[in-house]
Design an enzyme around this catalytic site. Sequence first.
Site, PDB file in Angstrom:
ATOM      1  CE1 TYR A  78      -3.408  -2.773  -0.075  1.00  0.00           C
ATOM      2  CE2 TYR A  78      -4.086  -2.412   2.544  1.00  0.00           C
ATOM      3  CZ  TYR A  78      -4.129  -2.739   1.379  1.00  0.00           C
ATOM      4  OH  TYR A  78      -4.905  -3.967   0.940  1.00  0.00           O
ATOM      5  CG  HIS A 136      -1.959  -8.868  -0.059  1.00  0.00           C
ATOM      6  ND1 HIS A 136      -1.350  -7.929   0.175  1.00  0.00           N
ATOM      7  CD2 HIS A 136      -3.641  -9.088   0.260  1.00  0.00           C
ATOM      8  CE1 HIS A 136      -3.051  -7.377   0.112  1.00  0.00           C
ATOM      9  NE2 HIS A 136      -3.820  -7.965   0.059  1.00  0.00           N
TER      10      HIS A 136
END
Length: 305
Positions: A78, A136
Amino acid sequence: MEMIKLSSGYEIPALGIGPGIVSYGKRSPYFGINILNKIYYKYQRNIGVKLFDNPRYVNAVVSSFNAGYRLIDNSTSYANEKLIGNAIRKSGVNRDELFITTRVSNGQQAKGQIREFLLKSLDDLKLEYIDLHMFHWPVPEYYLKTWDEMIKLKQEGLVRTLGVANCHKHHIEALEKSSGVLPSINQVEVHPLFTQESLIEFCKSKGIQVQSYTPLARNDDRLVRSRLLKELGVKYSKTVQQIVLRWHIEKGLIPIPRSLNKNRQIQNISVFDFKLTAQEIKSIDNMNINSRLRYDPDNCDFSIL
Protein backbone atom coordinates in the site's frame (compact mmCIF):
# COMPACT_ATOMS: atom_id res chain seq x y z
CA MET A 1 -12.74 -2.39 22.91
CA GLU A 2 -13.46 -6.11 23.27
CA MET A 3 -10.48 -8.41 22.83
CA ILE A 4 -10.11 -11.91 21.37
CA LYS A 5 -7.46 -14.44 22.43
CA LEU A 6 -5.51 -15.94 19.52
CA SER A 7 -3.82 -19.34 19.29
CA SER A 8 -0.50 -17.47 19.40
CA GLY A 9 -1.34 -16.43 22.95
CA TYR A 10 -1.79 -12.76 22.12
CA GLU A 11 -5.00 -10.76 22.23
CA ILE A 12 -6.38 -8.86 19.26
CA PRO A 13 -9.12 -6.20 19.18
CA ALA A 14 -12.52 -7.43 18.03
CA LEU A 15 -12.70 -4.78 15.31
CA GLY A 16 -9.98 -3.10 13.27
CA ILE A 17 -9.48 -0.50 10.61
CA GLY A 18 -7.78 -0.64 7.25
CA PRO A 19 -6.23 2.73 6.39
CA GLY A 20 -5.65 1.28 2.95
CA ILE A 21 -3.90 2.83 0.00
CA VAL A 22 -3.09 6.51 0.32
CA SER A 23 -5.32 7.26 -2.67
CA TYR A 24 -8.25 5.55 -4.30
CA GLY A 25 -8.53 7.70 -7.41
CA LYS A 26 -7.64 10.85 -9.28
CA ARG A 27 -10.18 12.95 -7.41
CA SER A 28 -8.57 12.17 -4.07
CA PRO A 29 -6.35 14.87 -2.51
CA TYR A 30 -3.85 12.07 -1.89
CA PHE A 31 -3.57 10.97 -5.51
CA GLY A 32 -0.40 12.70 -6.72
CA ILE A 33 1.59 11.89 -3.62
CA ASN A 34 0.40 8.30 -3.76
CA ILE A 35 1.69 7.84 -7.32
CA LEU A 36 5.14 9.06 -6.25
CA ASN A 37 5.12 6.85 -3.17
CA LYS A 38 4.13 3.79 -5.22
CA ILE A 39 7.05 4.43 -7.57
CA TYR A 40 9.37 4.80 -4.57
CA TYR A 41 8.24 1.50 -3.06
CA LYS A 42 8.38 -0.33 -6.38
CA TYR A 43 11.99 0.45 -7.14
CA GLN A 44 13.42 0.77 -3.60
CA ARG A 45 16.32 2.92 -4.77
CA ASN A 46 18.69 4.03 -2.05
CA ILE A 47 19.77 7.19 -3.80
CA GLY A 48 18.55 9.75 -1.34
CA VAL A 49 14.93 9.55 -2.47
CA LYS A 50 12.55 10.06 0.42
CA LEU A 51 8.98 8.92 0.86
CA PHE A 52 6.76 11.93 0.29
CA ASP A 53 4.95 13.02 3.42
CA ASN A 54 1.20 13.42 3.46
CA PRO A 55 -0.09 15.30 6.52
CA ARG A 56 -3.74 14.78 5.56
CA TYR A 57 -3.30 11.02 5.42
CA VAL A 58 -1.30 10.97 8.67
CA ASN A 59 -4.00 13.02 10.40
CA ALA A 60 -6.67 10.63 9.10
CA VAL A 61 -4.85 7.69 10.69
CA VAL A 62 -4.38 9.69 13.91
CA SER A 63 -8.13 10.32 13.95
CA SER A 64 -8.70 6.55 13.90
CA PHE A 65 -6.53 6.20 17.01
CA ASN A 66 -8.48 9.02 18.65
CA ALA A 67 -11.73 7.21 17.82
CA GLY A 68 -10.46 4.14 19.69
CA TYR A 69 -9.05 1.85 17.01
CA ARG A 70 -6.01 -0.15 18.05
CA LEU A 71 -5.94 -2.84 15.33
CA ILE A 72 -4.39 -1.41 12.16
CA ASP A 73 -4.59 -3.74 9.16
CA ASN A 74 -2.07 -2.91 6.46
CA SER A 75 0.15 -4.30 3.68
CA THR A 76 3.58 -3.44 2.34
CA SER A 77 2.02 -3.05 -1.10
CA TYR A 78 0.00 0.00 0.00
CA ALA A 79 3.06 2.30 0.07
CA ASN A 80 2.07 3.94 3.34
CA GLU A 81 4.04 2.38 6.19
CA LYS A 82 6.22 5.42 6.87
CA LEU A 83 3.07 7.50 7.00
CA ILE A 84 1.44 5.08 9.46
CA GLY A 85 4.64 5.16 11.52
CA ASN A 86 4.39 8.95 11.59
CA ALA A 87 0.78 8.68 12.70
CA ILE A 88 1.66 6.29 15.52
CA ARG A 89 4.27 8.69 16.86
CA LYS A 90 2.04 11.74 16.41
CA SER A 91 -0.88 10.08 18.21
CA GLY A 92 1.13 9.34 21.34
CA VAL A 93 -0.63 5.97 21.73
CA ASN A 94 1.39 3.47 23.75
CA ARG A 95 2.94 0.79 21.52
CA ASP A 96 1.69 -1.96 23.84
CA GLU A 97 -1.90 -0.91 23.09
CA LEU A 98 -1.50 -1.34 19.34
CA PHE A 99 -1.92 -4.41 17.16
CA ILE A 100 -0.16 -3.70 13.87
CA THR A 101 -0.55 -5.94 10.81
CA THR A 102 1.46 -6.00 7.61
CA ARG A 103 1.38 -8.41 4.68
CA VAL A 104 3.75 -9.96 2.17
CA SER A 105 2.88 -8.93 -1.38
CA ASN A 106 2.75 -11.33 -4.32
CA GLY A 107 5.79 -9.68 -5.85
CA GLN A 108 7.80 -10.20 -2.68
CA GLN A 109 6.78 -13.85 -2.66
CA ALA A 110 7.95 -14.29 -6.25
CA LYS A 111 11.32 -12.66 -5.50
CA GLY A 112 11.75 -14.39 -2.15
CA GLN A 113 12.11 -11.02 -0.40
CA ILE A 114 10.16 -11.94 2.72
CA ARG A 115 12.82 -11.02 5.27
CA GLU A 116 14.00 -7.93 3.38
CA PHE A 117 10.57 -6.35 3.34
CA LEU A 118 9.69 -7.32 6.90
CA LEU A 119 12.83 -5.51 8.06
CA LYS A 120 11.87 -2.56 5.88
CA SER A 121 8.40 -2.52 7.42
CA LEU A 122 9.91 -2.40 10.89
CA ASP A 123 12.19 0.44 9.84
CA ASP A 124 9.42 2.43 8.13
CA LEU A 125 7.00 1.95 11.02
CA LYS A 126 9.79 2.51 13.60
CA LEU A 127 8.73 -0.61 15.48
CA GLU A 128 10.70 -3.46 17.04
CA TYR A 129 8.15 -6.13 16.11
CA ILE A 130 5.05 -6.69 14.01
CA ASP A 131 2.00 -8.02 15.84
CA LEU A 132 0.61 -9.90 12.84
CA HIS A 133 2.52 -10.91 9.70
CA MET A 134 0.44 -12.35 6.85
CA PHE A 135 0.84 -13.18 3.21
CA HIS A 136 -1.65 -11.43 0.98
CA TRP A 137 -2.52 -14.29 -1.37
CA PRO A 138 -1.67 -18.01 -1.55
CA VAL A 139 0.26 -17.75 -4.83
CA PRO A 140 0.52 -21.45 -5.86
CA GLU A 141 4.21 -21.49 -6.76
CA TYR A 142 5.38 -19.58 -3.72
CA TYR A 143 3.09 -19.54 -0.69
CA LEU A 144 4.48 -22.68 1.02
CA LYS A 145 8.03 -21.36 0.83
CA THR A 146 6.82 -17.93 1.92
CA TRP A 147 5.19 -19.52 4.95
CA ASP A 148 8.46 -21.22 5.91
CA GLU A 149 10.26 -17.87 5.78
CA MET A 150 7.54 -16.23 7.87
CA ILE A 151 7.90 -18.95 10.51
CA LYS A 152 11.62 -18.15 10.77
CA LEU A 153 10.87 -14.46 11.30
CA LYS A 154 8.49 -15.34 14.14
CA GLN A 155 11.14 -17.56 15.70
CA GLU A 156 13.50 -14.58 15.64
CA GLY A 157 11.01 -12.50 17.60
CA LEU A 158 10.41 -10.02 14.79
CA VAL A 159 6.78 -11.18 14.53
CA ARG A 160 4.39 -12.16 17.30
CA THR A 161 1.55 -13.80 15.35
CA LEU A 162 1.41 -15.42 11.92
CA GLY A 163 -1.58 -15.23 9.65
CA VAL A 164 -2.71 -15.72 6.07
CA ALA A 165 -5.24 -14.10 3.80
CA ASN A 166 -7.53 -15.39 1.08
CA CYS A 167 -6.93 -19.03 1.95
CA HIS A 168 -9.39 -21.81 1.23
CA LYS A 169 -9.47 -24.99 3.28
CA HIS A 170 -7.04 -26.78 0.97
CA HIS A 171 -4.47 -23.97 1.30
CA ILE A 172 -4.52 -24.23 5.08
CA GLU A 173 -4.28 -28.02 4.95
CA ALA A 174 -1.25 -27.70 2.66
CA LEU A 175 0.41 -25.26 5.08
CA GLU A 176 -0.14 -27.62 7.99
CA LYS A 177 1.11 -30.65 6.05
CA SER A 178 4.18 -28.81 4.79
CA SER A 179 5.29 -27.04 7.97
CA GLY A 180 3.29 -28.42 10.86
CA VAL A 181 2.38 -24.82 11.71
CA LEU A 182 -1.12 -23.40 11.38
CA PRO A 183 -1.85 -19.69 11.03
CA SER A 184 -3.57 -17.95 13.93
CA ILE A 185 -5.68 -15.86 11.54
CA ASN A 186 -7.18 -16.25 8.09
CA GLN A 187 -8.46 -13.01 6.57
CA VAL A 188 -11.06 -13.58 3.88
CA GLU A 189 -13.96 -11.81 2.22
CA VAL A 190 -17.06 -12.13 4.39
CA HIS A 191 -20.30 -10.15 4.44
CA PRO A 192 -24.03 -10.94 4.55
CA LEU A 193 -24.10 -11.56 0.79
CA PHE A 194 -21.16 -13.99 1.05
CA THR A 195 -21.09 -15.67 4.45
CA GLN A 196 -18.46 -18.39 3.83
CA GLU A 197 -19.98 -20.56 6.55
CA SER A 198 -18.14 -23.80 5.70
CA LEU A 199 -14.74 -22.10 5.57
CA ILE A 200 -15.39 -20.31 8.86
CA GLU A 201 -16.42 -23.55 10.54
CA PHE A 202 -13.27 -25.24 9.26
CA CYS A 203 -11.10 -22.43 10.58
CA LYS A 204 -12.80 -22.61 13.97
CA SER A 205 -12.16 -26.35 14.11
CA LYS A 206 -8.45 -25.61 13.63
CA GLY A 207 -8.33 -22.79 16.19
CA ILE A 208 -7.92 -20.19 13.44
CA GLN A 209 -9.55 -16.79 13.95
CA VAL A 210 -11.29 -15.38 10.88
CA GLN A 211 -11.01 -11.72 9.95
CA SER A 212 -13.52 -10.22 7.51
CA TYR A 213 -12.40 -7.95 4.75
CA THR A 214 -14.93 -6.14 2.57
CA PRO A 215 -17.18 -6.57 5.64
CA LEU A 216 -19.72 -4.04 4.37
CA ALA A 217 -19.85 -5.55 0.87
CA ARG A 218 -18.59 -2.27 -0.56
CA ASN A 219 -22.00 -0.82 0.28
CA ASP A 220 -23.59 -3.01 -2.37
CA ASP A 221 -27.18 -1.93 -3.07
CA ARG A 222 -28.41 -5.41 -2.20
CA LEU A 223 -27.07 -4.78 1.31
CA VAL A 224 -27.69 -1.08 1.95
CA ARG A 225 -31.25 -1.28 0.56
CA SER A 226 -32.12 -4.40 2.55
CA ARG A 227 -35.47 -4.02 4.27
CA LEU A 228 -34.32 -6.34 7.06
CA LEU A 229 -31.18 -4.34 7.81
CA LYS A 230 -33.08 -1.05 7.65
CA GLU A 231 -35.67 -2.34 10.12
CA LEU A 232 -32.95 -3.49 12.48
CA GLY A 233 -31.31 -0.11 12.13
CA VAL A 234 -34.53 1.58 13.23
CA LYS A 235 -34.92 -0.84 16.14
CA TYR A 236 -31.43 -0.23 17.49
CA SER A 237 -31.03 3.39 16.31
CA LYS A 238 -28.08 2.35 14.16
CA THR A 239 -27.14 2.56 10.50
CA VAL A 240 -27.30 -0.43 8.19
CA GLN A 241 -23.49 -0.51 8.22
CA GLN A 242 -23.41 -0.62 12.03
CA ILE A 243 -25.89 -3.49 12.05
CA VAL A 244 -23.69 -5.43 9.62
CA LEU A 245 -20.51 -4.80 11.63
CA ARG A 246 -22.30 -5.96 14.77
CA TRP A 247 -23.38 -9.11 12.90
CA HIS A 248 -19.71 -9.89 12.20
CA ILE A 249 -18.78 -9.42 15.83
CA GLU A 250 -21.69 -11.53 17.10
CA LYS A 251 -20.49 -14.34 14.83
CA GLY A 252 -17.00 -14.19 16.33
CA LEU A 253 -15.43 -12.59 13.26
CA ILE A 254 -13.13 -9.56 13.25
CA PRO A 255 -14.36 -7.05 10.67
CA ILE A 256 -11.85 -4.67 9.06
CA PRO A 257 -13.76 -1.75 7.54
CA ARG A 258 -11.69 0.83 5.66
CA SER A 259 -12.10 4.54 6.13
CA LEU A 260 -10.04 7.71 6.21
CA ASN A 261 -13.14 9.73 7.08
CA LYS A 262 -13.32 10.78 10.73
CA ASN A 263 -17.11 10.55 11.01
CA ARG A 264 -17.26 7.10 9.41
CA GLN A 265 -14.42 5.91 11.62
CA ILE A 266 -16.43 6.91 14.69
CA GLN A 267 -19.60 5.37 13.26
CA ASN A 268 -17.92 2.05 12.44
CA ILE A 269 -16.46 1.62 15.92
CA SER A 270 -19.72 2.51 17.70
CA VAL A 271 -21.08 -1.03 17.62
CA PHE A 272 -20.34 -2.30 21.11
CA ASP A 273 -23.36 -0.79 22.86
CA PHE A 274 -26.01 -3.19 21.53
CA LYS A 275 -26.51 -6.86 20.67
CA LEU A 276 -28.50 -8.65 18.00
CA THR A 277 -30.77 -11.54 18.93
CA ALA A 278 -30.00 -15.08 17.75
CA GLN A 279 -32.96 -14.90 15.34
CA GLU A 280 -31.77 -11.59 13.93
CA ILE A 281 -28.31 -13.03 13.33
CA LYS A 282 -29.84 -16.00 11.54
CA SER A 283 -32.03 -13.73 9.43
CA ILE A 284 -28.95 -11.82 8.29
CA ASP A 285 -27.20 -15.15 7.63
CA ASN A 286 -30.06 -16.00 5.30
CA MET A 287 -29.24 -13.00 3.11
CA ASN A 288 -26.34 -15.04 1.73
CA ILE A 289 -26.36 -15.46 -2.05
CA ASN A 290 -22.70 -16.51 -2.36
CA SER A 291 -21.88 -13.24 -4.08
CA ARG A 292 -18.10 -12.87 -3.99
CA LEU A 293 -17.16 -9.24 -4.72
CA ARG A 294 -13.38 -9.67 -4.78
CA TYR A 295 -11.11 -12.36 -6.21
CA ASP A 296 -11.30 -16.12 -5.80
CA PRO A 297 -7.82 -17.37 -4.84
CA ASP A 298 -8.42 -20.51 -6.91
CA ASN A 299 -9.34 -18.53 -10.01
CA CYS A 300 -7.54 -15.22 -10.36
CA ASP A 301 -4.54 -13.57 -11.98
CA PHE A 302 -2.04 -13.12 -9.17
CA SER A 303 0.16 -10.92 -11.34
CA ILE A 304 -2.31 -8.05 -11.01
CA LEU A 305 -2.88 -8.40 -7.26
